[in-house]
Design a protein around this motif. Structure first.
Motif, PDB file in Angstrom:
ATOM      1  N   PRO A 103      26.806 -11.727 -52.412  1.00 22.47           N
ATOM      2  CA  PRO A 103      27.557 -12.304 -51.282  1.00 22.47           C
ATOM      3  C   PRO A 103      27.248 -11.605 -49.959  1.00 22.47           C
ATOM      4  N   ILE A 107      24.999 -13.137 -46.450  1.00 20.96           N
ATOM      5  CA  ILE A 107      25.315 -13.084 -45.025  1.00 20.96           C
ATOM      6  C   ILE A 107      24.132 -12.506 -44.251  1.00 20.96           C
ATOM      7  N   THR A 249      37.581 -17.791 -51.214  1.00 21.68           N
ATOM      8  CA  THR A 249      38.251 -16.494 -51.133  1.00 21.68           C
ATOM      9  C   THR A 249      38.345 -15.840 -52.512  1.00 21.68           C
ATOM     10  N   TYR A 252      35.193 -14.173 -54.075  1.00 19.41           N
ATOM     11  CA  TYR A 252      34.796 -12.836 -53.636  1.00 19.41           C
ATOM     12  C   TYR A 252      35.449 -11.726 -54.460  1.00 19.41           C
ATOM     13  N   SER A 285      32.092  -7.297 -49.801  1.00 18.15           N
ATOM     14  CA  SER A 285      31.736  -8.716 -49.766  1.00 18.15           C
ATOM     15  C   SER A 285      32.724  -9.506 -48.932  1.00 18.15           C
ATOM     16  N   TRP A 289      32.235 -11.793 -45.544  1.00 16.54           N
ATOM     17  CA  TRP A 289      32.702 -13.176 -45.421  1.00 16.54           C
ATOM     18  C   TRP A 289      33.537 -13.341 -44.152  1.00 16.54           C
ATOM     19  N   THR A 292      31.641 -13.995 -40.946  1.00 26.76           N
ATOM     20  CA  THR A 292      31.142 -15.347 -40.677  1.00 26.76           C
ATOM     21  C   THR A 292      32.245 -16.276 -40.187  1.00 26.76           C
TER      22      THR A 292
END
Length: 308
Positions: A103, A107, A249, A252, A285, A289, A292
């Motif tokens: 993950p 990104i 969500t 992750y 991770s 997230w 982003t």
């Protein structure tokens, strides 16, 4: 189907995939890495073909189909053999956590391909994830490069395959987002990896020394094939009809789910340092997230405090 039920089905995919590490390690310890991996993907391919059918190849961009198929096949080979070739149950779980760097690396790939702008959170998230990996490797010993190197040197192949797999999967995710045009030829990809594995097995395996298949081994093969294939089906239901924000969500937290389920399946005790490392991988991770979605999060927080 209600949205809540679809979300619950999507969440079941995360749990199903989290069980693959423990189940695959059980099988490979019984019948060997090559046969275990080949049978898992063979049965998974059959299930996916029954569920999704043969994709309409004419509608899928040819360049994406070829490139994505190669990436997918190599990734799955890296991931499955990293687990199957691990020397102990705990090492299988350690290796799986290396794979969960994907993950954060996704990104990074999105930034490289200029899909998103650089954000300082990415560096922080990746650093925290890597720190988590180091902590799982060093355990209750001193956290040093020497300790880390000594642990990896016990089985460098598995750790290298896991890291390579994480990098390739992050690239696959970005390529799929950019070029798939919404198509999902997953069944075809599983057929491709099955053909590769049987070809490899034909030229390298000694079929005169076929291992004994007891009932428990057969059940584990069937189970790992089902969770691998049905996980994709459940995930599709979840992201199409469920709450995708909740599912993303929850995804992750996969390192923690996978570690817990693998520990139960493999009946392995893990140190507190190992759990701390798994939590750090998850936090790293999650921070990536957030990077982003930072602008959207700021807007929502502003609206919340304004209303309050």
């Amino acid at each position: 189907m209600s949205r809540n039920l679809a979300t619950l089905i999507g969440f079941s995919a995360i749990l199903q995939w989290s069980s693959i590490v423990g189940l695959l390690k059980k099988i490979s310890a019984s019948i060997g890495a090559d046969l275990a991996v080949t049978l898992m993907y063979s049965f998974s391919a059959c299930i996916l073909l029954l569920l999704f059918g043969i994709p309409k190849l004419k509608q899928i961009p040819k360049s994406y189909l070829i490139f994505a198929a190669v990436l997918f096949v190599i990734y799955e080979l890296c991931f499955s053999y990293a687990i199957a070739l691990s020397q102990t149950p705990q090492q299988a779980i350690e290796v799986s956590l290396v794979n969960y760097l994907w993950p954060s690396l996704t990104i990074v790939m999105l930034i490289i391909f200029k899909e998103i702008k650089f954000n300082g959170f990415v560096v922080a998230g990746l650093a925290i994830s890597l720190l988590g990996i180091v902590l799982t490797q060093t355990g209750n010993h001193s956290m040093s490069w020497a300790t880390l190197s000594d642990n990896i040197q016990t089985n460098p192949t598995s750790y290298l395959l896991a890291f390579l797999g994480a990098s390739l999967w992050s690239l696959y995710c970005v390529m799929t987002k950019k070029y798939s045009q919404g198509h999902n030829p997953i069944a075809l990809f599983f057929v491709a990896i099955t053909l590769v594995l049987w070809t490899k097995l034909f030229f390298t395996h000694d079929f005169t020394a076929i291992p004994h298949f007891d009932l428990s081994t057969c059940l584990y093969i069937l189970l790992v094939s089902c969770v691998t294939a049905l996980g994709y089906a459940a995930w599709n239901v979840g992201i199409i009809q469920g709450n995708i924000t909740i599912l993303v969500t929850l995804s992750y937290f996969s390192p923690i789910f996978s570690t817990l389920i693998s520990m139960l399946i493999l009946q392995t005790r893990l140190s507190s340092e190992f759990w701390q490392g798994a939590i750090l991988v998850t936090i790293g991770s999650f921070i990536c997230w957030i990077s982003t979605n930072w602008q959207a999060i700021k807007v929502k927080l502003y609206g919340f405090f304004k209303i309050s």
